[in-house]
Design a protein around this motif. Sequence first.
Motif, PDB file in Angstrom:
ATOM      1  N   THR A 180       0.845  -1.188   0.000  1.00 39.87           N
ATOM      2  CA  THR A 180       0.000   0.000   0.000  1.00 39.87           C
ATOM      3  C   THR A 180       0.883   1.242   0.000  1.00 39.87           C
ATOM      4  O   THR A 180       2.072   1.179   0.311  1.00 39.87           O
ATOM      5  CB  THR A 180      -0.919   0.046   1.235  1.00 39.87           C
ATOM      6  OG1 THR A 180      -0.107   0.007   2.423  1.00 39.87           O
ATOM      7  CG2 THR A 180      -1.884  -1.142   1.248  1.00 39.87           C
ATOM      8  N   THR A 220       1.143   5.030   1.728  1.00 43.58           N
ATOM      9  CA  THR A 220       0.610   5.851   2.804  1.00 43.58           C
ATOM     10  C   THR A 220       0.044   7.154   2.233  1.00 43.58           C
ATOM     11  O   THR A 220       0.353   7.537   1.097  1.00 43.58           O
ATOM     12  CB  THR A 220       1.701   6.181   3.829  1.00 43.58           C
ATOM     13  OG1 THR A 220       2.700   7.002   3.193  1.00 43.58           O
ATOM     14  CG2 THR A 220       2.348   4.913   4.375  1.00 43.58           C
ATOM     15  N   PRO A 271      -5.519   3.388  -9.288  1.00 41.97           N
ATOM     16  CA  PRO A 271      -4.463   2.377  -9.379  1.00 41.97           C
ATOM     17  C   PRO A 271      -3.842   2.408 -10.767  1.00 41.97           C
ATOM     18  O   PRO A 271      -4.364   3.053 -11.681  1.00 41.97           O
ATOM     19  CB  PRO A 271      -5.228   1.067  -9.146  1.00 41.97           C
ATOM     20  CG  PRO A 271      -6.585   1.348  -9.751  1.00 41.97           C
ATOM     21  CD  PRO A 271      -6.867   2.805  -9.422  1.00 41.97           C
ATOM     22  N   SER A 300      -3.922  -7.543  -8.619  1.00 43.69           N
ATOM     23  CA  SER A 300      -2.850  -7.349  -7.637  1.00 43.69           C
ATOM     24  C   SER A 300      -1.499  -7.792  -8.156  1.00 43.69           C
ATOM     25  O   SER A 300      -0.470  -7.210  -7.805  1.00 43.69           O
ATOM     26  CB  SER A 300      -3.188  -8.110  -6.349  1.00 43.69           C
ATOM     27  OG  SER A 300      -3.338  -9.494  -6.620  1.00 43.69           O
ATOM     28  N   ASN A 342       1.161  -2.167  -9.229  1.00 47.26           N
ATOM     29  CA  ASN A 342       0.586  -0.998  -8.548  1.00 47.26           C
ATOM     30  C   ASN A 342      -0.941  -0.969  -8.560  1.00 47.26           C
ATOM     31  O   ASN A 342      -1.552   0.078  -8.816  1.00 47.26           O
ATOM     32  CB  ASN A 342       1.142   0.290  -9.162  1.00 47.26           C
ATOM     33  CG  ASN A 342       2.402   0.764  -8.452  1.00 47.26           C
ATOM     34  OD1 ASN A 342       3.056  -0.008  -7.761  1.00 47.26           O
ATOM     35  ND2 ASN A 342       2.752   2.028  -8.637  1.00 47.26           N
ATOM     36  N   ILE A 394      -3.155  -0.448  -6.490  1.00 42.94           N
ATOM     37  CA  ILE A 394      -3.384   0.133  -5.174  1.00 42.94           C
ATOM     38  C   ILE A 394      -3.818   1.587  -5.340  1.00 42.94           C
ATOM     39  O   ILE A 394      -3.483   2.220  -6.338  1.00 42.94           O
ATOM     40  CB  ILE A 394      -2.094   0.091  -4.318  1.00 42.94           C
ATOM     41  CG1 ILE A 394      -0.912   0.657  -5.121  1.00 42.94           C
ATOM     42  CG2 ILE A 394      -1.800  -1.317  -3.819  1.00 42.94           C
ATOM     43  CD1 ILE A 394       0.393   0.743  -4.349  1.00 42.94           C
ATOM     44  N   GLY A 406      -1.610   4.256  -7.043  1.00 46.08           N
ATOM     45  CA  GLY A 406      -0.630   3.508  -7.819  1.00 46.08           C
ATOM     46  C   GLY A 406      -0.344   4.098  -9.181  1.00 46.08           C
ATOM     47  O   GLY A 406       0.752   3.936  -9.719  1.00 46.08           O
ATOM     48  N   LYS A 443      -8.646  -6.720  -7.960  1.00 46.51           N
ATOM     49  CA  LYS A 443      -8.965  -5.732  -6.937  1.00 46.51           C
ATOM     50  C   LYS A 443      -9.871  -4.647  -7.512  1.00 46.51           C
ATOM     51  O   LYS A 443     -10.624  -4.008  -6.790  1.00 46.51           O
ATOM     52  CB  LYS A 443      -7.689  -5.115  -6.387  1.00 46.51           C
ATOM     53  CG  LYS A 443      -6.784  -6.120  -5.679  1.00 46.51           C
ATOM     54  CD  LYS A 443      -5.469  -5.502  -5.262  1.00 46.51           C
ATOM     55  CE  LYS A 443      -5.631  -4.502  -4.153  1.00 46.51           C
ATOM     56  NZ  LYS A 443      -4.326  -3.989  -3.651  1.00 46.51           N
ATOM     57  N   TRP A 452       5.799  -5.603  -4.987  1.00 50.76           N
ATOM     58  CA  TRP A 452       4.574  -6.263  -4.498  1.00 50.76           C
ATOM     59  C   TRP A 452       4.882  -7.657  -3.979  1.00 50.76           C
ATOM     60  O   TRP A 452       4.415  -8.061  -2.911  1.00 50.76           O
ATOM     61  CB  TRP A 452       3.542  -6.331  -5.635  1.00 50.76           C
ATOM     62  CG  TRP A 452       2.391  -7.240  -5.323  1.00 50.76           C
ATOM     63  CD1 TRP A 452       1.308  -6.966  -4.527  1.00 50.76           C
ATOM     64  CD2 TRP A 452       2.200  -8.574  -5.804  1.00 50.76           C
ATOM     65  NE1 TRP A 452       0.465  -8.039  -4.477  1.00 50.76           N
ATOM     66  CE2 TRP A 452       0.989  -9.051  -5.256  1.00 50.76           C
ATOM     67  CE3 TRP A 452       2.931  -9.411  -6.642  1.00 50.76           C
ATOM     68  CZ2 TRP A 452       0.493 -10.325  -5.513  1.00 50.76           C
ATOM     69  CZ3 TRP A 452       2.446 -10.683  -6.914  1.00 50.76           C
ATOM     70  CH2 TRP A 452       1.242 -11.135  -6.346  1.00 50.76           C
ATOM     71  N   THR A 472       4.328  -8.507  -0.031  1.00 54.83           N
ATOM     72  CA  THR A 472       3.114  -9.267   0.272  1.00 54.83           C
ATOM     73  C   THR A 472       3.315 -10.771   0.200  1.00 54.83           C
ATOM     74  O   THR A 472       2.462 -11.525   0.673  1.00 54.83           O
ATOM     75  CB  THR A 472       1.979  -8.902  -0.709  1.00 54.83           C
ATOM     76  OG1 THR A 472       2.310  -9.396  -2.021  1.00 54.83           O
ATOM     77  CG2 THR A 472       1.758  -7.402  -0.759  1.00 54.83           C
ATOM     78  N   VAL A 515      -9.319  -4.365  -0.872  1.00 55.52           N
ATOM     79  CA  VAL A 515      -9.352  -2.902  -0.897  1.00 55.52           C
ATOM     80  C   VAL A 515     -10.619  -2.434  -0.205  1.00 55.52           C
ATOM     81  O   VAL A 515     -11.709  -2.882  -0.532  1.00 55.52           O
ATOM     82  CB  VAL A 515      -9.338  -2.376  -2.354  1.00 55.52           C
ATOM     83  CG1 VAL A 515      -9.453  -0.864  -2.357  1.00 55.52           C
ATOM     84  CG2 VAL A 515      -8.068  -2.818  -3.056  1.00 55.52           C
ATOM     85  N   SER A 538     -10.768   5.506  -2.691  1.00 56.15           N
ATOM     86  CA  SER A 538     -10.354   4.370  -3.510  1.00 56.15           C
ATOM     87  C   SER A 538     -11.408   3.911  -4.498  1.00 56.15           C
ATOM     88  O   SER A 538     -11.250   2.898  -5.163  1.00 56.15           O
ATOM     89  CB  SER A 538      -9.976   3.193  -2.602  1.00 56.15           C
ATOM     90  OG  SER A 538     -11.080   2.781  -1.826  1.00 56.15           O
TER      91      SER A 538
END
Length: 244
Positions: free
Chosen positions: A2, A4, A45, A50, A54, A56, A59, A127, A209, A213, A220, A226
């Motif tokens: 992720t 921030t 994203p 996933s 990116n 996310i 992303g 996602k 990633w 992970t 998500v 998002s």
Amino acid sequence: MTLTADKIHSNYEKHLKIIDTYIGDRKESCKKLIEHIGETYVMAPASGKSWHHNAIPGGYVDHVNRVVEYAIKSKRLYEEMGGTVDFTDEELVFSAIFHDLGKLGDGDTHNYEIQTDKWRQDKLFEKYTYNPDLPFMLIPDRSLYILQKFGIQVSHNEFLGIRLHDGVFDKANEAYFYSHNPNSRMKTNIVYVLHMADFMASKVEYDIWLRTTGGATPKVKKTQASTGKRVNSSPGLKNMLDKL
């Protein structure tokens, strides 16, 4: 993996600084386009699955900034190794900034939506899914469509750089890369340099990633930040960034 809120904010600030540094007369038009797309531009994203790259919130900008950095470095390497640089830094950076613009939608309607089908989340690692109300276009074609929609001029080199940045991975590009006549060979090297940068950035993001992970696919949360839906004005964008 992720990003921030601070990282999303700093990525956006860096993105605008790139435009200020490399883009000339079109600078303000580019910024107006970004402000118009709003939250979607900042929070989208870079892909929907996933294990792609990116996938996310935030992303997209993170990916584009990385492609710009790698494009500049790839140009230097290409030139040092004896390649011919027949394009300007502005053309290269402009093409890198907007190569994936079509992933955001058409400039008014968003593209990515949260995937709510649990089977597709678990089995296909989706996602995000695509907005069914958005007319289908190839991503590079939609990128160029949005630029002309906002009245942003594109050079011949930039058109080819954006249109063909996926190289031979996209069958729609084959006519440009496979030639039986020397006169129809590609006449600019911006395509190859940008493709190398985009490919490397995507691979690096995949590696990040995988390291962070272990191949897991975190869900998500469906928050305003998002969903991929844009705000309608730059004050709204400013408020969103202030909250971040």
